[in-house]
Design an enzyme around this catalytic site. Structure first.
Site, short mmCIF file in Angstrom:
data_model
loop_
_atom_site.label_atom_id
_atom_site.label_comp_id
_atom_site.label_asym_id
_atom_site.label_seq_id
_atom_site.Cartn_x
_atom_site.Cartn_y
_atom_site.Cartn_z
N GLY A 14 0.84 -1.20 0.00
CA GLY A 14 0.00 0.00 0.00
C GLY A 14 0.87 1.25 0.00
O GLY A 14 1.82 1.34 0.78
N ARG A 75 1.13 -5.20 -5.28
CA ARG A 75 1.35 -6.38 -4.44
C ARG A 75 1.49 -7.55 -5.42
O ARG A 75 0.56 -7.84 -6.15
CB ARG A 75 0.17 -6.58 -3.48
CG ARG A 75 0.07 -5.48 -2.42
CD ARG A 75 -0.98 -5.81 -1.36
NE ARG A 75 -0.98 -4.82 -0.30
CZ ARG A 75 -1.92 -3.86 -0.17
NH1 ARG A 75 -2.90 -3.77 -1.03
NH2 ARG A 75 -1.86 -3.01 0.84
N ASP A 106 5.47 -4.85 5.91
CA ASP A 106 5.72 -6.24 6.26
C ASP A 106 5.86 -7.18 5.06
O ASP A 106 6.83 -7.94 4.95
CB ASP A 106 4.50 -6.68 7.08
CG ASP A 106 4.88 -7.63 8.16
OD1 ASP A 106 5.95 -7.43 8.74
OD2 ASP A 106 4.11 -8.58 8.39
N THR A 129 4.52 2.72 5.37
CA THR A 129 3.12 2.24 5.45
C THR A 129 2.37 3.17 6.40
O THR A 129 2.95 3.62 7.41
CB THR A 129 3.01 0.79 5.97
OG1 THR A 129 1.66 0.55 6.42
CG2 THR A 129 3.93 0.49 7.14
N ASP A 131 0.17 2.31 8.36
CA ASP A 131 -0.31 1.54 9.51
C ASP A 131 0.54 1.68 10.78
O ASP A 131 0.06 1.38 11.88
CB ASP A 131 -0.41 0.05 9.18
CG ASP A 131 -1.47 -0.23 8.13
OD1 ASP A 131 -2.37 0.62 7.96
OD2 ASP A 131 -1.40 -1.29 7.49
N ASP A 133 2.77 -0.26 11.87
CA ASP A 133 2.68 -1.55 12.57
C ASP A 133 3.98 -2.35 12.50
O ASP A 133 3.97 -3.55 12.74
CB ASP A 133 1.53 -2.38 11.99
CG ASP A 133 1.69 -2.61 10.49
OD1 ASP A 133 2.55 -1.96 9.87
OD2 ASP A 133 0.94 -3.45 9.96
N ARG A 175 -6.01 -3.02 8.64
CA ARG A 175 -6.56 -4.38 8.53
C ARG A 175 -6.11 -5.23 9.71
O ARG A 175 -6.85 -6.02 10.25
CB ARG A 175 -6.05 -4.97 7.21
CG ARG A 175 -6.93 -5.99 6.60
CD ARG A 175 -6.50 -6.36 5.20
NE ARG A 175 -5.15 -5.92 4.85
CZ ARG A 175 -4.77 -5.66 3.62
NH1 ARG A 175 -5.63 -5.75 2.63
NH2 ARG A 175 -3.52 -5.30 3.34
O1 F6P Z 1 -1.37 -1.52 4.71
C1 F6P Z 1 -1.89 -0.29 4.35
C2 F6P Z 1 -3.38 -0.35 4.16
O2 F6P Z 1 -3.84 0.94 3.86
C3 F6P Z 1 -4.17 -0.93 5.34
O3 F6P Z 1 -4.39 -0.02 6.38
C4 F6P Z 1 -5.44 -1.33 4.65
O4 F6P Z 1 -6.07 -2.34 5.37
C5 F6P Z 1 -4.95 -1.83 3.32
O5 F6P Z 1 -3.71 -1.20 3.09
C6 F6P Z 1 -5.88 -1.56 2.17
O6 F6P Z 1 -5.34 -2.09 1.02
P1 F6P Z 1 -5.90 -1.83 -0.44
O7 F6P Z 1 -5.37 -0.52 -0.91
O8 F6P Z 1 -5.37 -2.96 -1.25
O9 F6P Z 1 -7.38 -1.81 -0.35
#
Ligand code: F6P
Length: 326
Positions: A14, A75, A106, A129, A131, A133, A175
């Site tokens: 992301g 990804r 991660d 990121t 997050d 995390d 998430r």
């Molecule tokens: O890891 C970053 C993040 O924004 C999370 O907070 C979220 O759950 C996820 O990516 C959303 O991913 P996508 O852009 O694939 O919907």
């Protein structure tokens, strides 16, 4: 003298505000040390498919303030396979790339760790990121901006919530982690937060709302991290509606606006520090590590550690939400 002559840099997973500032820092720092830099577009997908082009200093001019990532992100399923990684290695060899800087979270570092056990090309990671995390760094690039975006939105929601005496469930990203919910919850005075790290107690939520009702609170905002076990803001709002007919309940999902926008000053600062540190780490023959920022110092954290350990949520920060709600 380092034997590294050319490095690759890519963003993956992301996107997060400040990734561009990190790319700029990697490019400029490498050039400063006489190293050529190659931008790999679209994360591991681009590595596999050879989307690789040299980045000169002027290519990263005027991007420090831009959200998103000029290198794009993805990804990659193919990189999870040995064949995909072999193709990526061949492309790095074709372009004579000696070392790689990976900007992501991660998943990005897990891919890098596997790759570096199979092939002899050093990888250094930069935590990018929203997050926040990752184990081994106080902050990841993008978190501060995302929190500021949430706080700005929450202040607006508070205006309308209190005008109508409403109860709002606001869903934020995360998430697997609730750090955005925790930090923004404290910063905008949320009545409660629901996060994946703590099992949601309907009883506790019920008594909090009953208490608020008794005290005639004009608005209540509950911040819900998307990965919370209650099943997201809509699910929990529907359950609460059944119990509290007296409440006028609304839901707002903030979604991907949290990932966009111009990075905050802190994220630009962090990205620049870490971009420079990543190049320095490669020059010092480091590999399979993430550069992090802890207690105002640059640290090196092995990929193994940052992937394996979870960042813990401070109980005292969680308690502050309750204390402020007295
Ligand atoms: O890891 C970053 C993040 O924004 C999370 O907070 C979220 O759950 C996820 O990516 C959303 O991913 P996508 O852009 O694939 O919907």
């Amino acid at each position: 003298m380092s034997k590294i002559k050319k490095i690759g840099v890519f963003t993956s997973g992301g996107d997060s505000p400040g990734m561009n500032a990190a790319i700029r820092a990697v490019v400029r720092s490498a050039i400063y040390h006489g190293i050529r830099v190659y931008g790999i577009r679209q994360g591991y997908e681009g590595m596999i498919n050879g989307f690789i082009k040299e980045l000169k200093s002027h290519h990263v001019a005027n991007i420090i303030q831009r959200g998103g990532t000029i290198l794009k992100s993805a990804r990659s399923e193919e990189f999870r396979t040995p064949e995909g990684r072999k193709r990526a290695y061949e492309q790095l060899k074709i372009h004579e790339i000696d070392a790689v800087v990976a900007i992501g979270g991660d998943g990005t570092f897990t891919g890098a760790k596997i790759f570096t056990t199979e092939y002899d090309i050093p990888f250094v990671g930069i935590p990018g990121t929203i997050d926040n995390d990752l184990y081994g760094t106080d902050y990841t690039i993008g978190f501060d901006t995302a929190v500021n975006t949430v706080v700005e939105a929450m202040d607006k929601i508070r205006d309308t919530a209190s005008s109508h005496n409403r109860l709002f469930f606001v869903e934020v990203m995360g998430r697997d982690a609730g750090f955005i919910a925790l930090r923004s919850g404290i910063a905008c005075g949320a009545e409660a937060i629901l996060v994946p790290e703590v099992k949601t107690s309907h009883e506790k939520l019920k008594s909090l709302l009953e208490d608020g009702h008794r005290r005639k609170k004009s608005s209540n905002i509950i911040l819900v991290a998307e990965g919370d076990d209650a099943g997201g803001a809509f699910a929990i709002a529907n359950k609460v509606k059944e119990d509290f007919k007296e409440y006028d309940v609304r839901v707002a999902i903030l979604g991907h606006i949290q990932r966009g926008g111009s990075p905050s000053a802190f994220d630009r600062f962090l990205a620049t520090l870490l971009g420079n540190a990543a190049v320095q780490a490669l020059l010092d023959d480091q590999k399979s590590i993430m550069v992090g920022y802890m207690d105002r110092e640059i640290v090196h954290v092995p990929f193994n550690k940052t992937i394996k350990h979870n960042r813990t949520m401070k109980q005292e920060f969680l308690d502050i939400i309750d204390i402020m709600n007295v």
